[in-house]
Design an enzyme around this catalytic site. Structure first.
Site, PDB file in Angstrom:
ATOM      1  N   GLY A 140       0.782  -1.228   0.000  1.00  0.00           N
ATOM      2  CA  GLY A 140       0.000   0.000   0.000  1.00  0.00           C
ATOM      3  C   GLY A 140       0.812   1.274   0.000  1.00  0.00           C
TER       4      GLY A 140
ATOM      5  N   HIS B 158     -11.016  14.067 -15.833  1.00  0.00           N
ATOM      6  CA  HIS B 158     -10.448  14.255 -17.166  1.00  0.00           C
ATOM      7  C   HIS B 158      -9.060  14.908 -17.105  1.00  0.00           C
ATOM      8  CE1 HIS B 158     -10.999  18.656 -17.207  1.00  0.00           C
ATOM      9  NE2 HIS B 158     -12.089  18.405 -16.481  1.00  0.00           N
TER      10      HIS B 158
END
Length: 229
Positions: free
Chosen positions: A90, A159
């Site tokens: 992690g 985006h």
């Protein structure tokens, strides 16, 4: 940095015996979650034959989630057959350290994406080797993920965002459009990076923090708005 469309890793339906072998490096909780991810992939399309776990710290039992502990990174480097590898660590720095120790030419690092995550060529999402994308993540369009990026459960990426090598997003972290995360950035659970913000290399954004302005490299930032401490 080599980046690949997710569709480049689509594998035609194969019998169990024909599936390529895969091992997981990291025998802790994330390793078990990555095993579940692979099982979920296999339920939709049989893709991987999971052999077991490697970890430089041996687990307390000889098996993990029903699969054998196979040894250390050095043992994995000694393999004589091609093996796909999922690095289930992690921490951004910890994951980079493990990858640096995996030097055998026999090893490959395919991106693994939960089958419920929409990734179509029309989205123009680029994935580097070794990416792990867990259940309920949402990626929109024109996104670039570098090598060994981890998106844990329920993350969103907007985006034109760019996440460089070894970035780590913990559950429900959010990266808004056109944000830039430098190598090794770590976003804690429910952390958010606002549109267009840049986060410097190896910086940690704490759980629940909101980065509303650029953050420098090598700091820990907490709070709303996030401030370096």
């Amino acid at each position: 940095m080599t980046q690949l469309f997710f569709s480049d890793y689509d594998i035609e339906s194969a019998s169990t015996d024909a599936r390529p072998p895969l091992v997981i490096v990291g025998a802790g909780g994330l390793g078990r979650e990555v095993l579940l991810l692979i099982q979920q992939i296999n339920e939709v399309q049989p893709t991987w034959q999971v052999r077991g776990f490697y970890d430089d710290r041996a687990p307390a039992t000889p098996t993990v989630a029903g699969l054998p502990y196979l040894g250390t990174a050095a043992d994995l480097n000694a393999t004589t057959e091609p093996l796909a590898v999922a690095v289930a660590v992690g921490s951004s720095a910890g994951r980079a350290g493990v990858v640096a120790r995996l030097t055998s030419a026999q090893l490959s690092f395919p991106p693994l994406v939960h089958p419920g995550v929409a990734l179509h060529p029309r989205q123009r999402v680029m994935l580097g080797a070794g990416c792990l994308i867990q259940q309920s993540c949402v990626l929109t369009c024109d996104i670039t993920l570098g090598r060994f990026v981890l998106l844990n459960l329920g993350c969103t990426v907007g985006h034109d965002a760019e996440l460089a090598d070894f970035c780590s997003l913990m559950p429900h972290a959010n990266v808004s459009g056109a944000a830039r995360l430098a190598p090794g950035v770590y976003l804690g659970t429910n952390a958010t990076v606002i549109q267009g913000v840049q986060v410097g290399e190896n910086t940690i954004v704490g759980a629940g923090a909101v980065a509303v302005r650029d953050l420098p490299a090598n700091v820990t930032a907490v709070g709303v708005p996030a401030r370096a401490i």
